[in-house]
Motif scaffolding. Structure first.
Motif, short mmCIF file in Angstrom:
data_model
loop_
_atom_site.label_atom_id
_atom_site.label_comp_id
_atom_site.label_asym_id
_atom_site.label_seq_id
_atom_site.Cartn_x
_atom_site.Cartn_y
_atom_site.Cartn_z
N ASP A 240 -21.64 -62.84 8.48
CA ASP A 240 -20.70 -62.18 7.57
C ASP A 240 -20.67 -60.67 7.82
OD1 ASP A 240 -20.11 -64.60 6.46
OD2 ASP A 240 -21.30 -64.30 4.64
N SER A 244 -17.54 -58.68 9.64
CA SER A 244 -16.87 -57.71 8.78
C SER A 244 -16.91 -56.31 9.39
CB SER A 244 -17.53 -57.68 7.40
OG SER A 244 -16.92 -56.70 6.58
N GLY A 248 -13.48 -54.87 10.76
CA GLY A 248 -12.94 -53.86 9.86
C GLY A 248 -13.27 -52.43 10.25
N THR A 281 -9.90 -47.40 -0.42
CA THR A 281 -10.00 -48.82 -0.04
C THR A 281 -8.66 -49.34 0.47
OG1 THR A 281 -9.54 -49.52 -2.31
CG2 THR A 281 -11.86 -49.24 -1.67
N ASN A 297 -9.14 -52.15 6.88
CA ASN A 297 -10.12 -52.65 5.92
C ASN A 297 -9.72 -54.02 5.39
OD1 ASN A 297 -12.37 -52.59 4.14
ND2 ASN A 297 -11.04 -51.84 2.50
N ASN A 301 -11.67 -57.60 6.34
CA ASN A 301 -12.25 -58.50 5.34
C ASN A 301 -11.64 -59.90 5.42
OD1 ASN A 301 -14.07 -56.66 4.21
ND2 ASN A 301 -12.50 -55.78 2.89
N ALA A 305 -13.53 -63.39 6.54
CA ALA A 305 -13.54 -64.55 5.65
C ALA A 305 -13.13 -65.82 6.39
CB ALA A 305 -12.62 -64.30 4.46
N THR A 327 -10.92 -62.08 -0.56
CA THR A 327 -10.74 -60.86 0.23
C THR A 327 -10.29 -59.71 -0.66
OG1 THR A 327 -10.15 -62.11 2.20
CG2 THR A 327 -9.47 -59.80 2.13
N GLY A 330 -13.08 -58.56 -2.63
CA GLY A 330 -13.97 -57.74 -1.80
C GLY A 330 -13.46 -56.32 -1.65
N VAL A 331 -12.14 -56.18 -1.53
CA VAL A 331 -11.55 -54.84 -1.44
C VAL A 331 -11.79 -54.07 -2.73
CG1 VAL A 331 -9.39 -53.56 -1.25
CG2 VAL A 331 -9.82 -55.51 0.26
N GLY A 334 -15.23 -52.93 -2.93
CA GLY A 334 -15.45 -51.76 -2.07
C GLY A 334 -15.16 -50.46 -2.79
#
Length: 358
Positions: A240, A244, A248, A281, A297, A301, A305, A327, A330-331, A334
């Protein structure tokens, strides 16, 4: 008869002696040296004797009025280009004598000093005693080759400094730049930074801690228990992080010419700084220095995933919709990290470069 013959012989002998003496006198005239075999030796070229009664004098110092002995002072006749050279004495003084009337220029040279030449022609008259102003020699110009630093060199220096930044002196904090006008990274440097983070010992250690917690809690039960189960969880957790970071922070930023780092603001009102941190982000600085949508970014992500679906247990895999939702979550998560970066982590990060002088 005998006496007459004797007298004639004496007269002829005397005549020969006189003629021989005359010839010898002519062949050895003054100003012509004789070689050992009687032939005249070739005369050596001689510098013309100075003719005149004029005088030029002066002294040589540096710009701090320190005397310069041994400086070579050359007097040049403007019309004939004939030169005379002397050296300044222990007091820095020099003096040309017996100079014929005319126009002259003076040159001065000394070791480690720039050459000097009088600006105005000196016009000398018979018997004139010309005292020159003090000659001040400046330090010799040093020619050095300066290699201008390139943008790539500057960026290399900056990421080298970033790779010494650690939270509490331990955890890597490499993706924060405290220079607001940092040089853009090259494609190679983006991958270099991503690889450095991915292979840092603390990355392996924290991944191991994550895998240990999952094993203890029985997460991803299909991985099993014990060491085999731990190793599978470790591989998934590290996969992971690796995918990532590489997607990214290296691949997509290289393709889209975007900078994957967080640019610390550090000034302004709290609200302004908070909004800035959250916005990073979804927006980022491009390699051209302009702000633009942070596609790298989001795409990183999302790509990570999808890749994870290839190694997680089948019953733990998500649908495309769930993957997209995660996703986005996750953003959003962040954004919390960037808030910490803006308001807290700098104060506990070791190795932060000192603020440059204005």
């Amino acid at each position: 008869m005998g006496s007459d013959d004797s007298q004639r012989r004496h007269s002829k002998l005397l005549s020969l002696i006189v003629v021989g003496a005359a010839l010898l006198g002519a062949s050895a005239s003054p100003g012509q040296a004789q070689s050992p075999n009687g032939a005249p030796a070739a005369s050596l070229p001689q510098a013309p004797e100075p003719q005149g009664t004029a005088i030029i004098s002066g002294s040589v110092t540096d710009t701090q009025q320190a005397i310069i002995p041994g400086a070579k002072v050359t007097l040049e006749d403007v019309a004939t280009k004939v030169t005379r050279t002397i050296e300044s004495d222990s007091t820095g003084a020099f003096r040309f004598e017996s100079i014929a009337p005319g126009q002259y220029v003076v040159h001065v040279a000394a070791v480690n000093f720039a050459p000097w030449k009088i600006r105005d022609v000196i016009v000398l008259h018979e018997g004139e005693n010309f005292a020159m102003p003090v000659v001040e020699l400046g330090v010799e110009e040093i020619n050095t080759t300066v290699n201008a630093i390139t943008q790539e060199d500057l960026a290399e220096q900056q990421i080298t400094a970033e790779m010494h930044q650690r939270i509490l002196g331990v955890l890597p904090n490499f993706y924060v730049i405290y220079e607001p006008h940092a040089a853009p990274l090259t494609r190679k440097q983006k991958f270099k930074l991503a690889a450095r983070v991915s292979t840092d010992p603390l990355t392996f250690m924290t991944t191991g801690i994550t895998a240990g917690i999952e094993t203890a809690q029985g997460g991803f039960s299909d991985y099993g228990e014990g060491v085999p189960g731990y190793l599978k969880r470790y591989g998934a957790a590290y996969g992971d992080r690796l995918s990532s970071t590489m997607l990214g922070a290296a691949l997509f930023p290289s393709l889209l010419h975007q900078d994957p780092r967080y640019f610390y603001r550090g000034h302004g009102r709290i609200v302004t700084r908070a909004l800035y941190a959250i916005s990073t982000t979804v927006i980022c600085k491009g390699d051209n220095g302009k702000w633009q949508p942070n596609v790298s970014n989001v795409a990183g992500n999302l790509g990570a995933a999808f890749i994870s679906s290839t190694y997680y247990p089948r019953d733990q895999r998500h649908s495309v919709q769930v993957t997209v939702d995660n996703t986005l979550i996750g953003v959003a998560t962040g954004a919390i990290g960037t808030l910490f970066q803006e308001f807290l982590l700098k104060h506990v990060t070791h190795g932060v470069p000192p603020k440059p002088l204005p």
